[in-house]
Design a protein around this motif. Structure first.
Motif, PDB file in Angstrom:
ATOM      1  N   GLU A  77       0.770  -1.300  -0.153  1.00 11.77           N
ATOM      2  CA  GLU A  77      -0.127  -0.008  -0.021  1.00 11.77           C
ATOM      3  C   GLU A  77       0.664   1.044   0.006  1.00 11.77           C
ATOM      4  OE1 GLU A  77      -3.338  -0.790  -0.101  1.00 11.77           O
ATOM      5  OE2 GLU A  77      -3.191   1.196  -1.053  1.00 11.77           O
TER       6      GLU A  77
ATOM      7  N   ARG B 155       3.495   1.871  -1.451  1.00 11.07           N
ATOM      8  CA  ARG B 155       4.137   2.388  -2.582  1.00 11.07           C
ATOM      9  C   ARG B 155       3.387   3.380  -3.375  1.00 11.07           C
ATOM     10  NH1 ARG B 155       4.459  -3.282  -5.347  1.00 11.07           N
ATOM     11  NH2 ARG B 155       5.957  -4.547  -3.727  1.00 11.07           N
ATOM     12  N   HIS B 156       1.998   3.707  -3.083  1.00  9.45           N
ATOM     13  CA  HIS B 156       1.085   4.410  -3.574  1.00  9.45           C
ATOM     14  C   HIS B 156       1.407   5.917  -2.767  1.00  9.45           C
ATOM     15  CE1 HIS B 156      -0.700   1.297  -5.868  1.00  9.45           C
ATOM     16  NE2 HIS B 156      -1.066   0.827  -4.677  1.00  9.45           N
ATOM     17  N   TRP B 157       2.179   5.788  -1.677  1.00  4.87           N
ATOM     18  CA  TRP B 157       1.971   7.330  -0.836  1.00  4.87           C
ATOM     19  C   TRP B 157       3.176   8.036  -1.053  1.00  4.87           C
ATOM     20  CZ3 TRP B 157       1.420   4.466   4.787  1.00  4.87           C
ATOM     21  CH2 TRP B 157       0.266   3.800   4.805  1.00  4.87           C
TER      22      TRP B 157
ATOM     23  N   SER C 293      -7.766   3.293  -0.229  1.00  3.64           N
ATOM     24  CA  SER C 293      -8.060   4.295  -1.567  1.00  3.64           C
ATOM     25  C   SER C 293      -8.544   5.855  -1.031  1.00  3.64           C
ATOM     26  CB  SER C 293      -9.540   3.535  -2.116  1.00  3.64           C
ATOM     27  OG  SER C 293     -10.787   3.715  -1.091  1.00  3.64           O
TER      28      SER C 293
ATOM     29  N   ALA D   3      -5.112   9.115  -0.605  1.00  2.00           N
ATOM     30  CA  ALA D   3      -4.723  10.231  -1.421  1.00  2.00           C
ATOM     31  C   ALA D   3      -5.447  11.410  -1.424  1.00  2.00           C
ATOM     32  CB  ALA D   3      -4.467   9.698  -2.941  1.00  2.00           C
TER      33      ALA D   3
END
Ligand code: C2E
Ligand code: MG
Ligand code: MG
Ligand code: MG
Length: 281
Positions: A101, A103-105, A263, A266
């Motif tokens: 997770e 990696r999206h931050w 989700s 972001a």
């Protein structure tokens, strides 16, 4: 009459006890046959820097979505997983998911991850954690492992050894739920800790003069020992105001955000940054 009453209470008690054991066994049975890779999920709750208002990290909070039992909270299924010998696998799945997770931050946002007694006290527990962190490609400095005081009572020497291993990898360490249960200041300075998380129960009572003195001295003590303090469970602007005056470093709680679906992260970060950047706020 009294005797009958007494007997009645005894029966009531043992029936309740039996029902609890039945529930535990039922949970254990479902857990043993569960597709944990699929059914274990995590919500994430922000930890905020009180000085700047910036989000520093998110704490991963586990949920088990069982098709038979519904959404099972961690306070219920983690102890069952420990007893059933499943906790090693549960922790692996959860840590791998959280690191994926991340990696999206943004690079400057960290992860707080709760460890259970087994992860820190069993011989192979910490070796497995190190391997998972290394395989993830995530900078270990972005990871903060949270350990509760009860773990210390379990096996202090082994716990300290495991903590030193995680520290050597570059991870940070927090003592969770501080001030509850086996609370003892004597071991805090003997552990390689970076942060102390003051338990939510102290914030709930902060209007109370003596509770507020306890929080003030705990944060003062942390500062003296070179540790950062995080206050858990901040729910109202009044509590936040008082905590700011007391020199707390960081806070977490429903006032900032409830644990959220990954989700949402972001949008949440974009939103909080916009509020801070706006001159009107
Ligand atoms: P914790 O690590 O102390 O987490 C804080 C708990 O307080 C979370 O409950 C969170 O949802 C709740 N909380 C946060 N802010 C507030 C607030 O302002 N008000 C109130 N009333 N509650 C708030 P949750 O998610 O049910 O987790 C319970 C415990 O389960 C955690 O306590 C942690 O010890 C354990 N846990 C959670 N995830 C994991 C995991 O992945 N592994 C292990 N071993 N334990 C976990
Ligand atoms: Mg925690
Ligand atoms: Mg806690
Ligand atoms: Mg807790």
């Amino acid at each position: 009459y009294a005797k009958r009453n007494l007997r009645g209470q005894t029966v009531l008690f043992s029936e309740k006890h039996a029902a609890e054991i039945r529930t535990q066994t039922q949970i254990e049975r479902h857990l043993l046959s569960a597709d944990l890779e699929q059914e274990l999920i995590q919500l994430f709750q922000p930890i905020v820097d009180l000085e700047t208002g910036r989000v520093l990290s998110f704490e991963a909070l586990a949920r088990w979505y069982s098709p038979q039992l519904g959404l099972v909270p961690p306070d219920v299924f983690i102890p069952v997983a420990e007893r059933a010998g499943l906790i090693g696998g549960v922790t692996r799945i959860l840590l791998e998911k959280a690191l994926r997770e991340m990696r999206h931050w943004p690079e400057d946002i960290g992860l707080s991850f709760n460890l259970s007694a087994h992860d820190i006290c069993a011989a192979e527990g910490v070796v497995r954690l190190v391997a998972i962190v290394n395989a993830s490609g995530i900078d270990p400095k972005r990871i903060d492992f949270e350990i509760t005081e009860t773990v210390m009572a379990h096996d202090f020497i082994k716990a300290r050894q495991s903590m030193q291993t995680l520290k050597a990898l570059g991870c940070h360490l927090s003592l969770d739920d501080f001030g509850t249960g086996y609370s003892s200041l004597s071991y805090v300075h003997r552990l390689p800790l970076d942060r102390i998380k003051v338990d939510r129960s102290f914030v709930t009572d902060i209007e109370n003069e003596s509770a507020s003195k306890v929080v003030r001295s705990m944060t003062g003590l942390c500062a003296d020992m070179g540790l950062k303090s995080i206050i858990e469970g901040v729910e109202t602007p009044e509590q936040l105001g008082r905590l700011r005056q007391m020199g707390c470093d960081m806070a977490q709680g429903y006032l900032f955000a409830k644990p959220m679906h990954p989700s949402m992260i972001a949008a949440y970060l974009a939103d909080t940054n916009r509020i801070k950047a706006s001159p009107a706020a």
